[in-house]
Design a protein around this motif. Structure first.
Motif, PDB file in Angstrom:
ATOM      1  N   HIS A 215      -3.880  -6.268  -9.192  1.00 24.14           N
ATOM      2  CA  HIS A 215      -2.801  -5.909 -10.119  1.00 24.14           C
ATOM      3  C   HIS A 215      -1.853  -7.096 -10.297  1.00 24.14           C
TER       4      HIS A 215
ATOM      5  N   ASP B 261       1.322  -8.879  -9.735  1.00 22.06           N
ATOM      6  CA  ASP B 261       2.265  -8.942  -8.603  1.00 22.06           C
ATOM      7  C   ASP B 261       1.571  -9.028  -7.251  1.00 22.06           C
ATOM      8  N   ASP B 262       0.271  -8.711  -7.161  1.00 20.80           N
ATOM      9  CA  ASP B 262      -0.431  -8.814  -5.876  1.00 20.80           C
ATOM     10  C   ASP B 262      -0.398 -10.234  -5.331  1.00 20.80           C
TER      11      ASP B 262
ATOM     12  N   GLY C  74      -2.489  -2.993 -14.124  1.00 20.51           N
ATOM     13  CA  GLY C  74      -1.621  -2.123 -13.337  1.00 20.51           C
ATOM     14  C   GLY C  74      -1.098  -0.956 -14.152  1.00 20.51           C
TER      15      GLY C  74
ATOM     16  N   SER D 173       0.523   2.296 -12.652  1.00 17.95           N
ATOM     17  CA  SER D 173       1.721   2.196 -11.813  1.00 17.95           C
ATOM     18  C   SER D 173       2.749   3.236 -12.237  1.00 17.95           C
ATOM     19  N   SER D 174       3.503   3.723 -11.276  1.00 12.62           N
ATOM     20  CA  SER D 174       4.505   4.757 -11.552  1.00 12.62           C
ATOM     21  C   SER D 174       5.589   4.272 -12.502  1.00 12.62           C
ATOM     22  N   ASN D 175       5.863   2.970 -12.474  1.00 18.46           N
ATOM     23  CA  ASN D 175       6.900   2.399 -13.323  1.00 18.46           C
ATOM     24  C   ASN D 175       6.333   1.268 -14.183  1.00 18.46           C
TER      25      ASN D 175
ATOM     26  N   ARG E 162       4.442  -5.218 -17.912  1.00 15.72           N
ATOM     27  CA  ARG E 162       3.862  -5.964 -16.792  1.00 15.72           C
ATOM     28  C   ARG E 162       3.293  -7.302 -17.255  1.00 15.72           C
TER      29      ARG E 162
ATOM     30  N   ASP F  40      -7.318   0.158 -14.168  1.00 23.09           N
ATOM     31  CA  ASP F  40      -6.625   0.392 -12.899  1.00 23.09           C
ATOM     32  C   ASP F  40      -7.307   1.554 -12.184  1.00 23.09           C
TER      33      ASP F  40
ATOM     34  N   HIS G 145      -4.350   0.029  -0.058  1.00 25.47           N
ATOM     35  CA  HIS G 145      -4.663   0.320  -1.459  1.00 25.47           C
ATOM     36  C   HIS G 145      -6.144   0.040  -1.725  1.00 25.47           C
TER      37      HIS G 145
ATOM     38  N   GLN H 236       8.746  -3.013 -11.065  1.00 31.36           N
ATOM     39  CA  GLN H 236       8.079  -2.580  -9.841  1.00 31.36           C
ATOM     40  C   GLN H 236       8.995  -2.599  -8.624  1.00 31.36           C
TER      41      GLN H 236
ATOM     42  N   THR I  42       9.394   4.569  -5.437  1.00 30.38           N
ATOM     43  CA  THR I  42       8.085   4.195  -4.909  1.00 30.38           C
ATOM     44  C   THR I  42       8.271   3.340  -3.663  1.00 30.38           C
TER      45      THR I  42
END
Length: 234
Positions: A14, A16-17, A44, A47-49, A55, A78, A112, A182, A192
């Motif tokens: 994703h 940011d990883d 991603g 993702s919740s946000n 992103r 994803d 994850h 995030q 999160t």
């Protein structure tokens, strides 16, 4: 990017990883004139946000902060990193196109499932990229990566190699925070594990621990599946 090589290519499941686990390494090498790149396998999008466009913009900003030469988005779904032949071949083609000397991938143990899937897929893609007959079938030249190192995202383990990133730590922190959707809580954003204060504190604490082990303020730990070669010890 056609025809241009990348010295260090870091894969992440994703956006940011890589920033979390190896952002300092990329920033440091960029300042030394080493070409660096990131390949995000997914956008991603679950993702919740945030959303895909958000992103993407955040990833571009993070890349500027780290001094990346290039950033590529595979566009795999994803939670859909199946390791299919189609997905592996797309990664193989990128490796052959960019011809990295060093490849970075997530450590193969992580909470994850996408991170562990990415780790396995990178290993397969690096292997296949060097097969001459498979390259000929695709009309491409094979490429053999010199070394694969694995970086940590959510966990920590004993490192085989620790890179001093003290001088660029502010860049790493800024690159992570570029993913505001995030890591920064705000109105309308779900709570999160990533946007709780403890997460970034964990990341920096881990980097400080590795730094302490090598006598510096901050470091990033890497693991190798193969022995590390040294021509001499002094």
């Amino acid at each position: 990017m056609s025809g241009r090589s990348i010295d260090i290519l870091a894969f992440g499941a994703h956006p940011d990883d890589v920033e979390i686990g190896a952002g300092g390494i990329l920033a440091k090498h960029s300042t030394l004139g080493v070409s660096t790149g990131i390949c995000d396998l997914t956008a991603g999008d679950l993702s919740s946000n945030g959303d895909i466009k958000t992103r993407e913009v955040e990833g571009e900003r993070a890349g500027e902060i780290l001094g990346l030469t290039a950033r590529h988005r595979m566009g795999f779904p994803d939670r859909g990193l199946t390791g299919s032949l189609e997905q592996i071949n797309a990664m193989v083609n990128l490796i052959r196109q960019w011809k990295p000397r060093i490849v970075l991938a997530p450590y193969w143990k992580d909470r994850h499932p996408d991170h562990t899937a990415c780790s396995k897929m990178v290993k397969e893609a690096v292997f296949d990229a060097a097969i001459r007959k498979k390259a000929a079938e695709a009309g491409m030249e094979p490429h053999r990566v010199s070394q694969v190192y694995y970086y940590f995202i959510n966990d920590i383990s004993e490192a085989d190699l620790i890179v001093d990133i003290s001088e660029v730590y502010s860049q790493k922190r800024e690159a992570i925070l570029a993913f505001e959707s995030q890591f920064i809580p705000g109105p309308g954003r779900a709570d999160t594990p990533l946007n709780r204060p403890t997460y970034l504190a964990m990341v920096e604490g881990r980097d400080q621990l590795w730094g302490h082990q090598i006598g510096t303020s901050h470091g990033e730990g890497l693991v190798s599946e193969t022995p590390l070669r040294m021509d001499r010890v002094v």
